[in-house]
Write an enzyme that holds these catalytic residues in place. Structure first.
Site, mmCIF file in Angstrom:
data_model
loop_
_atom_site.group_PDB
_atom_site.id
_atom_site.type_symbol
_atom_site.label_atom_id
_atom_site.label_comp_id
_atom_site.label_asym_id
_atom_site.label_seq_id
_atom_site.Cartn_x
_atom_site.Cartn_y
_atom_site.Cartn_z
ATOM 1 C CB CYS A 192 -0.942 -0.006 1.193
ATOM 2 S SG CYS A 192 -1.915 -1.505 1.268
ATOM 3 C CG HIS A 223 -3.222 3.106 2.175
ATOM 4 N ND1 HIS A 223 -3.754 2.738 0.952
ATOM 5 C CD2 HIS A 223 -3.284 1.994 2.964
ATOM 6 C CE1 HIS A 223 -4.106 1.462 1.009
ATOM 7 N NE2 HIS A 223 -3.844 0.986 2.221
ATOM 8 C CG ASN A 256 -6.598 -1.211 1.267
ATOM 9 O OD1 ASN A 256 -5.874 -0.814 0.362
ATOM 10 N ND2 ASN A 256 -6.110 -1.680 2.401
#
Ligand code: UT7
Length: 332
Positions: free
Chosen positions: A114, A255, A285
């Site tokens: 990520c 993020h 996500n």
């Protein structure tokens, strides 16, 4: 002196939506639980024949078009992904380059989960400042649905597919330049988030047996706690190092893992709601694609203007983390 400027942004989101309601028919969960614990309402899922590179190409085309730079001027392509088209090779960056018709370029992928977009931003900045490249196309692209276990309610509710891309170009104007980027990693926490099967770490026979099960596994609650601590520390440090107050940040782009993580970091930094960019509700996500997809969202809604300061903040498997102070510097 050569500086690196963040010239443009683009993103692509596949059309198919997987809602919390849909997931509640697949695993033992509810819309209410997912919404309260994560802030996610839906995520987008790529078509079966739609690869990570296809999404990366669509995001890149927008970023190139908006940059005002001819694609023949691009001399490097770097892709951040943990769901590449192919296991090992060719890299997704080379596939994307060919689909875009780019020639005589350097192209490679990186794996930082990520945090991938912050890592590739730092690579672009370093190559440009060293005088080795002039116009770098960076892409965060993920088909996480391909590595998600849809029988595991602890992970399948979180992840979605998509891509974001940016053009980073050389400038001699320091006011346009990316101010600073911090990146870090600590393999001590590797087991919090991993795809344990399918690599050279698997025995050969298990590799064959488990070829279809190269899914992500996560210790969610432990990851959550480390994420809040690391993300906050990272941002405090980069602001202090550069003598910048959090009130000077126009857009905090974290993020998009979990609304509760983002809120905890935002509160620790005393950020106002209007400073915090949120897309987790509609995309979930999307790992390395989440930050550029979020930047694209504020760009397309007219909220991101030339000269405005963005603060990027990421955390992911590895563990990896990173933050960046980035003015938006489109060509006039
Ligand atoms: O992107 C890179 C980094 N990733 C992250 O930052 C993700 C970080 N972690 C998270 O976002 C959260 O930890 C999750 C959303 C994954 C889980 O939320 P949580 O508040 O940490 O829940 P938990 O794992 O502590 O589980 C609490 C309860 C458990 O039940 P019991 O033992 O209390 O009876 C779980 O079994 O919730 C249960 N549970 C669920 N219930 C309904 C776990 N997942 C689900 C679910 N639906 N999907």
């Amino acid at each position: 002196m050569a500086y690196a400027a963040f010239r443009s942004i683009g993103a692509y989101v596949p059309s198919k939506i997987l809602s919390n309601e849909d997931l509640s028919k697949m695993v033992d969960t509810t819309d209410d639980w997912i919404t309260k614990r994560t802030g996610i309402k839906e995520r987008h899922i790529a078509a079966e024949n739609e690869f990570t590179s296809d999404m990366g190409v669509k995001a890149a085309q927008k970023a190139i078009e908006r940059s005002g730079i001819d694609k023949s001027q691009i001399d490097m392509v770097v892709c951040a992904t943990i769901s590449p088209d192919y296991f090992c090779m060719p890299s997704t960056a080379t596939v994307i380059s060919t689909k875009l018709g780019l020639k005589n370029i350097t192209a490679f992928d990186i794996s930082a989960a990520c945090t991938g977009f912050v890592y590739i931003l730092s690579i672009a900045k370093a190559f440009i400042e060293a005088g080795m490249k002039k116009n770098v196309l960076i892409i965060g692209a993920e088909k996480l649905s391909a590595i998600t276990d849809y029988s595991d309610r602890g992970t399948c509710i979180l992840f979605g597919d998509g891509a974001g891309a940016a053009i980073i170009s050389v400038t001699d104007n320091k006011d346009e330049a990316i101010i600073d980027i911090h990146t870090g990693a600590d393999g001590e926490f590797a087991d919090l988030l991993m795809t344990p099967n399918g690599g050279s770490g698997s025995a050969h026979d298990s590799l064959e047996q488990e070829a279809g099960s190269c899914f992500m596994q996560m210790k969610g609650n432990e990851t959550f706690k480390v994420a809040v601590k690391t993300l906050t520390k990272d941002v405090v440090e980069i602001l202090q190092d550069n003598n910048i107050q959090s009130s000077e940040v126009k857009h905090f782009v974290p993020h998009q893992a979990n609304l509760r993580i983002i809120k905890a970091v935002g509160d620790a930094l005393k950020l106002q709601d209007e400073q915090v960019v949120l897309t987790v509700e509609k995309y979930g996500n999307t790992s390395g694609a989440s930050i550029p997809m979020a930047i694209n969202d504020i760009y397309e809604s007219g909220k991101l203007k030339a000269g405005e300061l963005m603060l990027l903040d990421a955390f992911g498997g590895g563990l990896t983390w990173g933050s960046a102070l980035v003015p938006f510097s489109p060509l006039k």
